[in-house]
Design an enzyme around this catalytic site. Structure first.
Site, PDB file in Angstrom:
ATOM      1  N   GLU A 285       0.829  -1.217   0.000  1.00 15.84           N
ATOM      2  CA  GLU A 285       0.000   0.000   0.000  1.00 15.84           C
ATOM      3  C   GLU A 285       0.857   1.258   0.000  1.00 15.84           C
ATOM      4  O   GLU A 285       2.060   1.203   0.259  1.00 15.84           O
ATOM      5  CB  GLU A 285      -0.942   0.005   1.200  1.00 15.84           C
ATOM      6  CG  GLU A 285      -0.230   0.092   2.540  1.00 15.84           C
ATOM      7  CD  GLU A 285      -1.109   0.717   3.616  1.00 15.84           C
ATOM      8  OE1 GLU A 285      -1.540   1.869   3.434  1.00 15.84           O
ATOM      9  OE2 GLU A 285      -1.341   0.061   4.642  1.00 15.84           O
TER      10      GLU A 285
ATOM     11  N   LYS B 152      -3.589  -1.762  15.158  1.00 17.86           N
ATOM     12  CA  LYS B 152      -2.973  -0.945  16.193  1.00 17.86           C
ATOM     13  C   LYS B 152      -3.844  -0.814  17.432  1.00 17.86           C
ATOM     14  O   LYS B 152      -5.062  -0.845  17.337  1.00 17.86           O
ATOM     15  CB  LYS B 152      -2.698   0.432  15.601  1.00 17.86           C
ATOM     16  CG  LYS B 152      -1.437   1.019  16.143  1.00 17.86           C
ATOM     17  CD  LYS B 152      -1.026   2.255  15.399  1.00 17.86           C
ATOM     18  CE  LYS B 152      -0.330   1.923  14.131  1.00 17.86           C
ATOM     19  NZ  LYS B 152      -1.184   1.964  12.989  1.00 17.86           N
TER      20      LYS B 152
HETATM   21  N1  PSU Z   1      -2.326   1.320  10.290  1.00 11.97           N
HETATM   22  C1  PSU Z   1      -1.027   1.656  10.398  1.00 11.97           C
HETATM   23  N2  PSU Z   1      -0.462   2.548   9.557  1.00 11.97           N
HETATM   24  C2  PSU Z   1      -1.193   3.096   8.552  1.00 11.97           C
HETATM   25  C3  PSU Z   1      -2.560   2.706   8.421  1.00 11.97           C
HETATM   26  C4  PSU Z   1      -3.088   1.828   9.309  1.00 11.97           C
HETATM   27  O1  PSU Z   1      -0.381   1.165  11.290  1.00 11.97           O
HETATM   28  O2  PSU Z   1      -0.662   3.904   7.798  1.00 11.97           O
HETATM   29  C5  PSU Z   1      -3.363   3.219   7.287  1.00 11.97           C
HETATM   30  C6  PSU Z   1      -3.689   2.059   6.340  1.00 11.97           C
HETATM   31  O3  PSU Z   1      -3.582   2.527   5.016  1.00 11.97           O
HETATM   32  C7  PSU Z   1      -5.134   1.741   6.668  1.00 11.97           C
HETATM   33  C8  PSU Z   1      -5.645   3.112   6.990  1.00 11.97           C
HETATM   34  O4  PSU Z   1      -5.837   1.138   5.608  1.00 11.97           O
HETATM   35  O5  PSU Z   1      -4.603   3.718   7.742  1.00 11.97           O
HETATM   36  C9  PSU Z   1      -6.926   3.061   7.776  1.00 11.97           C
HETATM   37  O6  PSU Z   1      -7.463   4.347   7.828  1.00 11.97           O
HETATM   38  P1  PSU Z   1      -8.952   4.551   8.372  1.00 11.97           P
HETATM   39  O7  PSU Z   1      -8.882   4.177   9.826  1.00 11.97           O
HETATM   40  O8  PSU Z   1      -9.245   6.001   8.129  1.00 11.97           O
HETATM   41  O9  PSU Z   1      -9.815   3.639   7.558  1.00 11.97           O
END
Ligand code: PSU
Ligand code: MN
Length: 315
Positions: A30, A164
Protein backbone atom coordinates in the site's frame (compact mmCIF):
# COMPACT_ATOMS: atom_id res chain seq x y z
CA UNK A 1 -17.50 -1.96 -11.95
CA UNK A 2 -16.98 -4.78 -14.42
CA UNK A 3 -13.52 -6.26 -14.15
CA UNK A 4 -12.72 -5.87 -17.86
CA UNK A 5 -13.55 -2.18 -18.10
CA UNK A 6 -11.76 -1.59 -14.80
CA UNK A 7 -8.61 -3.30 -16.08
CA UNK A 8 -8.20 -0.48 -18.60
CA UNK A 9 -7.35 1.86 -15.71
CA UNK A 10 -4.27 -0.15 -14.68
CA UNK A 11 -0.67 0.76 -15.50
CA UNK A 12 1.87 -1.94 -14.64
CA UNK A 13 5.52 -1.04 -13.97
CA UNK A 14 7.99 -2.87 -16.22
CA UNK A 15 9.20 -5.30 -13.49
CA UNK A 16 5.63 -6.15 -12.46
CA UNK A 17 4.60 -6.66 -16.09
CA UNK A 18 7.59 -8.98 -16.56
CA UNK A 19 6.71 -10.97 -13.43
CA UNK A 20 3.11 -11.36 -14.62
CA UNK A 21 4.26 -12.54 -18.04
CA UNK A 22 6.57 -15.10 -16.40
CA UNK A 23 3.81 -16.09 -13.92
CA UNK A 24 6.06 -15.22 -10.99
CA UNK A 25 4.24 -14.29 -7.75
CA UNK A 26 3.52 -10.61 -7.13
CA UNK A 27 2.97 -9.02 -3.71
CA UNK A 28 0.98 -5.78 -3.49
CA UNK A 29 2.05 -2.99 -1.09
CA UNK A 30 0.00 0.00 0.00
CA UNK A 31 0.98 3.66 -0.26
CA UNK A 32 -1.01 5.33 2.54
CA UNK A 33 1.62 4.03 4.93
CA UNK A 34 4.19 5.91 2.77
CA UNK A 35 2.28 9.18 2.30
CA UNK A 36 0.39 9.39 5.60
CA UNK A 37 1.83 6.76 7.94
CA UNK A 38 5.52 7.71 8.08
CA UNK A 39 7.55 10.93 7.63
CA UNK A 40 9.88 11.63 4.67
CA UNK A 41 12.54 10.34 4.04
CA UNK A 42 12.13 7.26 6.26
CA UNK A 43 8.92 6.43 4.38
CA UNK A 44 10.62 6.17 0.98
CA UNK A 45 13.64 4.37 2.37
CA UNK A 46 11.42 1.84 4.16
CA UNK A 47 9.29 1.30 1.05
CA UNK A 48 12.43 0.54 -0.99
CA UNK A 49 13.80 -1.83 1.65
CA UNK A 50 10.47 -3.65 1.86
CA UNK A 51 10.45 -4.03 -1.92
CA UNK A 52 14.00 -5.45 -1.89
CA UNK A 53 13.26 -8.00 0.80
CA UNK A 54 10.29 -9.28 -1.22
CA UNK A 55 12.45 -9.47 -4.34
CA UNK A 56 15.21 -11.28 -2.43
CA UNK A 57 12.74 -14.05 -1.60
CA UNK A 58 11.76 -14.48 -5.26
CA UNK A 59 8.49 -12.55 -5.47
CA UNK A 60 7.91 -9.20 -7.20
CA UNK A 61 6.72 -6.23 -5.11
CA UNK A 62 4.02 -3.96 -6.55
CA UNK A 63 3.46 -0.75 -4.63
CA UNK A 64 0.05 0.66 -5.57
CA UNK A 65 -0.79 4.36 -6.01
CA UNK A 66 -3.03 6.60 -8.13
CA UNK A 67 -1.29 9.08 -10.44
CA UNK A 68 -2.49 11.06 -13.44
CA UNK A 69 -5.83 9.28 -13.55
CA UNK A 70 -4.26 5.81 -13.62
CA UNK A 71 -4.00 3.00 -11.07
CA UNK A 72 -0.27 2.25 -10.88
CA UNK A 73 0.63 -1.33 -10.01
CA UNK A 74 4.33 -1.06 -9.20
CA UNK A 75 6.12 2.29 -8.92
CA UNK A 76 9.44 3.46 -10.33
CA UNK A 77 11.91 5.06 -7.88
CA UNK A 78 10.84 8.52 -9.07
CA UNK A 79 7.16 7.70 -8.58
CA UNK A 80 7.81 6.35 -5.08
CA UNK A 81 9.72 9.54 -4.26
CA UNK A 82 6.81 11.65 -5.60
CA UNK A 83 4.25 9.84 -3.40
CA UNK A 84 6.62 9.98 -0.41
CA UNK A 85 7.46 13.68 -0.48
CA UNK A 86 4.55 15.50 -2.14
CA UNK A 87 2.11 17.53 -0.08
CA UNK A 88 -1.56 17.00 -0.71
CA UNK A 89 -1.45 13.31 -1.63
CA UNK A 90 -5.04 12.11 -1.12
CA UNK A 91 -5.72 9.16 1.19
CA UNK A 92 -7.72 6.80 -1.02
CA UNK A 93 -10.12 4.26 0.36
CA UNK A 94 -13.05 2.73 -1.60
CA UNK A 95 -15.11 5.92 -1.34
CA UNK A 96 -12.32 8.17 -2.66
CA UNK A 97 -11.27 6.05 -5.64
CA UNK A 98 -13.45 7.65 -8.38
CA UNK A 99 -12.78 11.21 -7.20
CA UNK A 100 -9.01 10.85 -7.30
CA UNK A 101 -8.91 8.86 -10.57
CA UNK A 102 -11.31 11.22 -12.34
CA UNK A 103 -9.45 14.26 -10.97
CA UNK A 104 -6.04 12.94 -11.98
CA UNK A 105 -4.28 13.85 -8.73
CA UNK A 106 -1.93 11.87 -6.52
CA UNK A 107 -3.58 9.22 -4.38
CA UNK A 108 -2.14 6.92 -1.74
CA UNK A 109 -4.18 3.77 -1.30
CA UNK A 110 -5.26 2.45 2.10
CA UNK A 111 -5.70 -1.24 2.88
CA UNK A 112 -9.19 -1.07 1.36
CA UNK A 113 -8.02 0.90 -1.69
CA UNK A 114 -5.03 -1.37 -2.26
CA UNK A 115 -7.16 -4.52 -1.96
CA UNK A 116 -9.47 -3.20 -4.70
CA UNK A 117 -6.50 -2.48 -7.00
CA UNK A 118 -4.77 -5.79 -6.21
CA UNK A 119 -7.92 -7.74 -7.03
CA UNK A 120 -8.27 -5.87 -10.34
CA UNK A 121 -4.65 -6.75 -11.14
CA UNK A 122 -5.07 -10.41 -10.17
CA UNK A 123 -2.68 -10.13 -7.20
CA UNK A 124 -3.59 -12.46 -4.33
CA UNK A 125 -1.26 -11.30 -1.56
CA UNK A 126 -0.95 -7.83 -0.09
CA UNK A 127 1.44 -6.77 2.68
CA UNK A 128 0.70 -3.84 4.98
CA UNK A 129 1.70 -2.71 8.48
CA UNK A 130 -1.56 -2.87 10.37
CA UNK A 131 -5.14 -3.05 9.15
CA UNK A 132 -7.72 -0.41 10.04
CA UNK A 133 -10.51 -1.51 12.36
CA UNK A 134 -13.25 -0.54 14.76
CA UNK A 135 -12.16 2.56 16.63
CA UNK A 136 -12.52 2.89 20.37
CA UNK A 137 -15.73 4.81 20.95
CA UNK A 138 -17.24 3.51 17.69
CA UNK A 139 -20.62 2.93 19.38
CA UNK A 140 -20.88 6.77 19.46
CA UNK A 141 -18.74 7.85 16.50
CA UNK A 142 -19.54 5.00 14.05
CA UNK A 143 -15.83 5.15 13.13
CA UNK A 144 -15.18 1.75 11.57
CA UNK A 145 -12.47 1.55 8.92
CA UNK A 146 -13.62 0.76 5.38
CA UNK A 147 -10.79 -1.82 5.45
CA UNK A 148 -13.11 -4.23 7.27
CA UNK A 149 -15.90 -4.03 4.68
CA UNK A 150 -13.32 -4.54 1.95
CA UNK A 151 -12.00 -7.65 3.71
CA UNK A 152 -15.60 -8.89 3.78
CA UNK A 153 -15.93 -8.83 0.00
CA UNK A 154 -12.61 -8.62 -1.85
CA UNK A 155 -10.59 -11.81 -2.30
CA UNK A 156 -7.07 -10.78 -1.30
CA UNK A 157 -4.93 -12.16 1.54
CA UNK A 158 -3.73 -9.31 3.76
CA UNK A 159 -0.54 -9.84 5.76
CA UNK A 160 -0.23 -7.52 8.76
CA UNK A 161 1.12 -7.19 12.29
CA UNK A 162 -2.44 -7.13 13.57
CA UNK A 163 -4.24 -3.86 14.20
CA UNK A 164 -2.97 -0.94 16.19
CA UNK A 165 -3.95 -0.54 19.84
CA UNK A 166 -5.47 2.85 18.91
CA UNK A 167 -8.36 0.59 17.85
CA UNK A 168 -10.75 -1.62 19.77
CA UNK A 169 -9.18 -4.98 18.89
CA UNK A 170 -11.98 -7.07 20.41
CA UNK A 171 -14.68 -5.27 18.40
CA UNK A 172 -12.51 -5.42 15.26
CA UNK A 173 -12.29 -9.22 15.56
CA UNK A 174 -16.07 -9.46 16.22
CA UNK A 175 -16.74 -7.44 13.08
CA UNK A 176 -14.47 -9.68 11.00
CA UNK A 177 -16.18 -12.77 12.37
CA UNK A 178 -19.63 -11.41 11.50
CA UNK A 179 -18.47 -10.84 7.93
CA UNK A 180 -16.86 -14.25 7.60
CA UNK A 181 -13.28 -13.02 7.37
CA UNK A 182 -10.88 -15.64 8.77
CA UNK A 183 -8.04 -14.32 10.92
CA UNK A 184 -4.95 -16.51 10.63
CA UNK A 185 -1.92 -16.10 12.85
CA UNK A 186 1.61 -17.30 12.36
CA UNK A 187 4.44 -17.57 14.92
CA UNK A 188 2.00 -17.27 17.85
CA UNK A 189 -1.58 -18.17 18.81
CA UNK A 190 -2.79 -14.62 19.42
CA UNK A 191 -3.65 -11.79 17.06
CA UNK A 192 -0.78 -9.28 16.99
CA UNK A 193 -1.10 -5.70 18.26
CA UNK A 194 1.18 -3.80 15.85
CA UNK A 195 3.74 -2.12 18.18
CA UNK A 196 3.56 -5.14 20.50
CA UNK A 197 3.37 -8.85 19.66
CA UNK A 198 0.30 -9.79 21.66
CA UNK A 199 -3.17 -8.23 21.53
CA UNK A 200 -4.48 -10.57 24.23
CA UNK A 201 -7.04 -11.93 21.73
CA UNK A 202 -6.71 -15.29 20.03
CA UNK A 203 -6.64 -15.47 16.26
CA UNK A 204 -9.08 -17.92 14.67
CA UNK A 205 -6.50 -20.34 13.32
CA UNK A 206 -2.74 -20.65 13.80
CA UNK A 207 -0.88 -21.71 10.67
CA UNK A 208 2.90 -21.27 10.75
CA UNK A 209 3.74 -23.02 7.50
CA UNK A 210 3.20 -20.98 4.31
CA UNK A 211 2.05 -24.16 2.52
CA UNK A 212 -0.73 -24.57 5.12
CA UNK A 213 -1.67 -20.89 4.86
CA UNK A 214 -1.84 -21.24 1.07
CA UNK A 215 -3.99 -24.39 1.32
CA UNK A 216 -6.42 -22.63 3.68
CA UNK A 217 -6.73 -19.58 1.42
CA UNK A 218 -7.02 -21.60 -1.76
CA UNK A 219 -9.74 -23.76 -0.20
CA UNK A 220 -11.76 -20.68 0.83
CA UNK A 221 -11.67 -19.22 -2.65
CA UNK A 222 -12.17 -22.56 -4.41
CA UNK A 223 -15.38 -22.92 -2.40
CA UNK A 224 -16.58 -19.62 -3.82
CA UNK A 225 -16.30 -17.93 -0.42
CA UNK A 226 -15.30 -14.54 -1.76
CA UNK A 227 -13.59 -12.12 0.57
CA UNK A 228 -10.26 -11.51 2.22
CA UNK A 229 -8.18 -13.42 4.71
CA UNK A 230 -6.14 -11.70 7.41
CA UNK A 231 -2.73 -13.21 8.19
CA UNK A 232 -1.32 -11.71 11.37
CA UNK A 233 2.32 -12.04 12.36
CA UNK A 234 3.89 -10.36 15.41
CA UNK A 235 6.50 -7.61 15.35
CA UNK A 236 9.91 -9.19 16.06
CA UNK A 237 10.42 -9.17 19.84
CA UNK A 238 13.66 -7.13 19.67
CA UNK A 239 11.85 -4.27 17.90
CA UNK A 240 8.64 -4.28 19.98
CA UNK A 241 7.59 -1.37 22.21
CA UNK A 242 6.85 -1.90 25.93
CA UNK A 243 3.08 -2.39 26.08
CA UNK A 244 2.45 -0.28 29.20
CA UNK A 245 4.19 2.66 27.54
CA UNK A 246 2.35 2.33 24.25
CA UNK A 247 -0.99 1.97 26.06
CA UNK A 248 -0.46 5.18 28.03
CA UNK A 249 0.65 7.14 24.96
CA UNK A 250 -2.25 5.79 22.92
CA UNK A 251 -4.70 7.03 25.55
CA UNK A 252 -3.03 10.44 25.49
CA UNK A 253 -3.14 10.65 21.66
CA UNK A 254 -6.80 9.58 21.65
CA UNK A 255 -7.67 12.29 24.19
CA UNK A 256 -5.87 14.92 22.09
CA UNK A 257 -7.70 13.79 18.94
CA UNK A 258 -11.04 14.10 20.75
CA UNK A 259 -10.28 17.54 22.22
CA UNK A 260 -9.08 18.85 18.83
CA UNK A 261 -12.16 17.52 17.06
CA UNK A 262 -10.17 15.31 14.66
CA UNK A 263 -12.64 13.20 12.64
CA UNK A 264 -13.09 11.01 9.58
CA UNK A 265 -10.10 9.96 7.53
CA UNK A 266 -7.79 12.30 9.48
CA UNK A 267 -8.08 10.26 12.69
CA UNK A 268 -5.63 7.43 11.89
CA UNK A 269 -2.83 9.67 10.47
CA UNK A 270 -3.21 12.05 13.43
CA UNK A 271 -2.86 9.23 15.98
CA UNK A 272 0.14 7.71 14.18
CA UNK A 273 1.95 11.05 14.03
CA UNK A 274 1.23 11.83 17.70
CA UNK A 275 2.44 8.42 18.89
CA UNK A 276 5.60 8.86 16.86
CA UNK A 277 6.21 12.29 18.43
CA UNK A 278 5.37 11.08 21.95
CA UNK A 279 7.80 8.14 21.67
CA UNK A 280 10.55 10.43 20.34
CA UNK A 281 10.54 8.48 17.06
CA UNK A 282 10.97 5.04 18.64
CA UNK A 283 7.54 3.91 17.41
CA UNK A 284 8.74 4.63 13.87
CA UNK A 285 11.63 2.17 14.25
CA UNK A 286 9.14 -0.42 15.48
CA UNK A 287 6.83 0.35 12.56
CA UNK A 288 9.66 -0.11 10.04
CA UNK A 289 10.77 -3.41 11.61
CA UNK A 290 7.29 -4.90 11.59
CA UNK A 291 6.58 -3.95 7.98
CA UNK A 292 9.83 -5.62 6.87
CA UNK A 293 8.93 -8.75 8.78
CA UNK A 294 5.42 -8.76 7.28
CA UNK A 295 7.01 -8.48 3.82
CA UNK A 296 8.95 -11.70 4.37
CA UNK A 297 5.88 -13.55 5.58
CA UNK A 298 3.90 -12.20 2.60
CA UNK A 299 6.55 -13.15 0.05
CA UNK A 300 6.65 -16.72 1.40
CA UNK A 301 2.86 -16.92 1.24
CA UNK A 302 2.83 -15.64 -2.35
CA UNK A 303 5.38 -18.30 -3.35
CA UNK A 304 3.35 -21.00 -1.62
CA UNK A 305 0.14 -19.86 -3.32
CA UNK A 306 1.88 -19.89 -6.70
CA UNK A 307 3.18 -23.38 -5.93
CA UNK A 308 -0.31 -24.54 -4.97
CA UNK A 309 -1.66 -23.40 -8.34
CA UNK A 310 -4.59 -21.13 -9.01
CA UNK A 311 -7.32 -23.73 -8.64
CA UNK A 312 -10.97 -23.28 -9.57
CA UNK A 313 -11.01 -19.78 -8.06
CA UNK A 314 -9.27 -18.13 -11.01
CA UNK A 315 -10.46 -20.57 -13.66
N1 PSU B 1 -2.33 1.32 10.29
C1 PSU B 1 -1.03 1.66 10.40
N2 PSU B 1 -0.46 2.55 9.56
C2 PSU B 1 -1.19 3.10 8.55
C3 PSU B 1 -2.56 2.71 8.42
C4 PSU B 1 -3.09 1.83 9.31
O1 PSU B 1 -0.38 1.16 11.29
O2 PSU B 1 -0.66 3.90 7.80
C5 PSU B 1 -3.36 3.22 7.29
C6 PSU B 1 -3.69 2.06 6.34
O3 PSU B 1 -3.58 2.53 5.02
C7 PSU B 1 -5.13 1.74 6.67
C8 PSU B 1 -5.64 3.11 6.99
O4 PSU B 1 -5.84 1.14 5.61
O5 PSU B 1 -4.60 3.72 7.74
C9 PSU B 1 -6.93 3.06 7.78
O6 PSU B 1 -7.46 4.35 7.83
P1 PSU B 1 -8.95 4.55 8.37
O7 PSU B 1 -8.88 4.18 9.83
O8 PSU B 1 -9.25 6.00 8.13
O9 PSU B 1 -9.81 3.64 7.56
MN1 MN C 1 -12.21 6.06 10.15
Amino acid sequence: MDANSAHAWLTFSAPVAAARAARRPVVALESTIIAHGMPYPENVRTAREVESSIRALGAEPATVALMGGRIHIGLTDDELELIGRSDGVQKVSRRDMPAVLAGGGLGATTVAGTMICAALAGIEVFVTGGIGGVHRGAPETFDISADLQELAKTSVAVVCAGAKSILDIGLTLEYLETHGVPVLSCEQDNFAAFYTPDSGFRADFRLDDPADQARFIRTKWDLGLAGGVVLSTPVPEAAAMPSAEIDALTRQALAEAASQGIAGKAVTPFLLARIKALTGGRSLATNIALVKHNAEVGARLALALAHAGRGAHAA
